[in-house]
Design an enzyme around this catalytic site. Structure first.
Site, mmCIF file in Angstrom:
data_model
loop_
_atom_site.group_PDB
_atom_site.id
_atom_site.type_symbol
_atom_site.label_atom_id
_atom_site.label_comp_id
_atom_site.label_asym_id
_atom_site.label_seq_id
_atom_site.Cartn_x
_atom_site.Cartn_y
_atom_site.Cartn_z
ATOM 1 N N ASP A 85 -11.771 -6.998 -14.013
ATOM 2 C CA ASP A 85 -10.472 -6.316 -13.925
ATOM 3 C C ASP A 85 -10.554 -5.033 -13.087
ATOM 4 O OD1 ASP A 85 -9.457 -8.301 -15.668
ATOM 5 O OD2 ASP A 85 -10.156 -7.169 -17.403
ATOM 6 N N GLY A 130 -0.104 -20.533 -20.762
ATOM 7 C CA GLY A 130 0.418 -20.794 -19.423
ATOM 8 C C GLY A 130 1.812 -20.254 -19.182
ATOM 9 N N SER A 131 2.229 -19.225 -19.931
ATOM 10 C CA SER A 131 3.595 -18.718 -19.705
ATOM 11 C C SER A 131 3.714 -18.078 -18.319
ATOM 12 C CB SER A 131 4.002 -17.729 -20.802
ATOM 13 O OG SER A 131 3.264 -16.536 -20.709
ATOM 14 N N ASN A 132 2.635 -17.482 -17.809
ATOM 15 C CA ASN A 132 2.695 -16.935 -16.443
ATOM 16 C C ASN A 132 2.817 -18.059 -15.420
ATOM 17 O OD1 ASN A 132 2.387 -13.878 -16.212
ATOM 18 N ND2 ASN A 132 0.919 -14.395 -17.812
ATOM 19 N N ARG A 158 -12.394 -16.418 -17.926
ATOM 20 C CA ARG A 158 -13.778 -16.403 -17.439
ATOM 21 C C ARG A 158 -13.889 -15.486 -16.228
ATOM 22 N NH1 ARG A 158 -16.908 -20.796 -19.643
ATOM 23 N NH2 ARG A 158 -15.499 -21.952 -20.985
ATOM 24 N N HIS A 170 -3.393 -8.848 -15.577
ATOM 25 C CA HIS A 170 -4.067 -8.262 -16.742
ATOM 26 C C HIS A 170 -3.035 -7.499 -17.571
ATOM 27 C CE1 HIS A 170 -7.408 -6.804 -19.091
ATOM 28 N NE2 HIS A 170 -6.820 -5.616 -19.073
#
Ligand code: GAR
Length: 211
Positions: free
Chosen positions: A154, A19-21, A100, A118
């Site tokens: 992506d 969860g760093s973003n 997912r 990404h």
């Protein structure tokens, strides 16, 4: 530029890991750099650290099982995710290390309002462990991409890319760490575009416009 009187953008965050973003978004909001609020955080991994971060910041968060599949949400889980986010009033979904694939039901419920980050310069190295793919391929420059989510993996229209050099002594870990520094800048910047400006999509091309 948004003002105190304009409503904050309501963001739902989905994540499977550290969860760093998500943390960089929390920090940007706290520091007044992003006129938004996180209305819910959902993880498909019960002990994911992203849930602990949410608790530390008093943000509504929950684990919602996505079993039995490993790479997508089953139909019940998809409906559960949609309901939680809609009930929370989410306007935008931010995928922050959510491992997912997003399917039709969720895409339709939040049409054109799902973002992903990404860890490569797409279209190079889609899929898992993109930084390892880049290192093994031998590219000298890689980076990160924030893009709208579509039915592919992506493949959606690109909003922002930031580049990162690959160094001779890089390991997978050192390269990923350097990419993540740029991810944190890129994600908040993309969200600022949505709040303070607007994003215009024409085919695959996304441009920043003035509202
Ligand atoms: C990030 O590097 C993100 O780009 C990647 O997972 C990591 C999550 O880190 N996502 C993907 O590979 C998705 N295809 P975080 O949990 O610390 O934000």
């Amino acid at each position: 530029m948004s003002t105190l009187s304009t409503p904050r953008l309501k963001i739902a965050v989905l994540g499977s890991g550290s969860g760093s973003n998500c943390q960089s978004i929390i920090d940007a909001i706290r520091d007044g750099q992003l006129h938004a609020e996180i209305v819910c955080i959902i993880s498909d991994v019960e002990d994911a650290f992203i849930l602990e971060r949410a608790r530390q910041h008093d943000l509504p968060a929950q684990y919602v099982s996505a079993a039995p599949f490993k790479t997508k949400l089953d139909a019940d889980a998809e409906q559960a995710y949609i309901k939680i986010m809609q009930d929370a009033g989410a306007e935008v979904i931010v995928l922050a290390g959510f491992m997912r694939i997003i399917k039709k039901g969720l895409l339709q419920a939040f049409d054109g309002r799902i973002l992903n980050i990404h860890p490569s310069l797409l279209p190079s190295f889609p899929g898992l462990h993109a930084w390892k793919q880049a290192l093994n391929y031998g590219v000298k420059v890689t980076g990160c991409t924030v893009h709208f989510v579509d039915e592919g993996t992506d493949t959606g229209p690109i909003i922002i890319q930031r580049s990162v050099p690959v160094l001779d002594d890089d390991t997978a870990e050192s390269l990923h760490a350097r990419i993540q520094v740029q991810e944190h800048l890129a994600y908040t910047e993309a969200l600022r575009y949505m709040v303070d400006k607007c994003l215009h999509k024409e085919g695959r091309r996304v441009t920043v416009c003035t509202p």
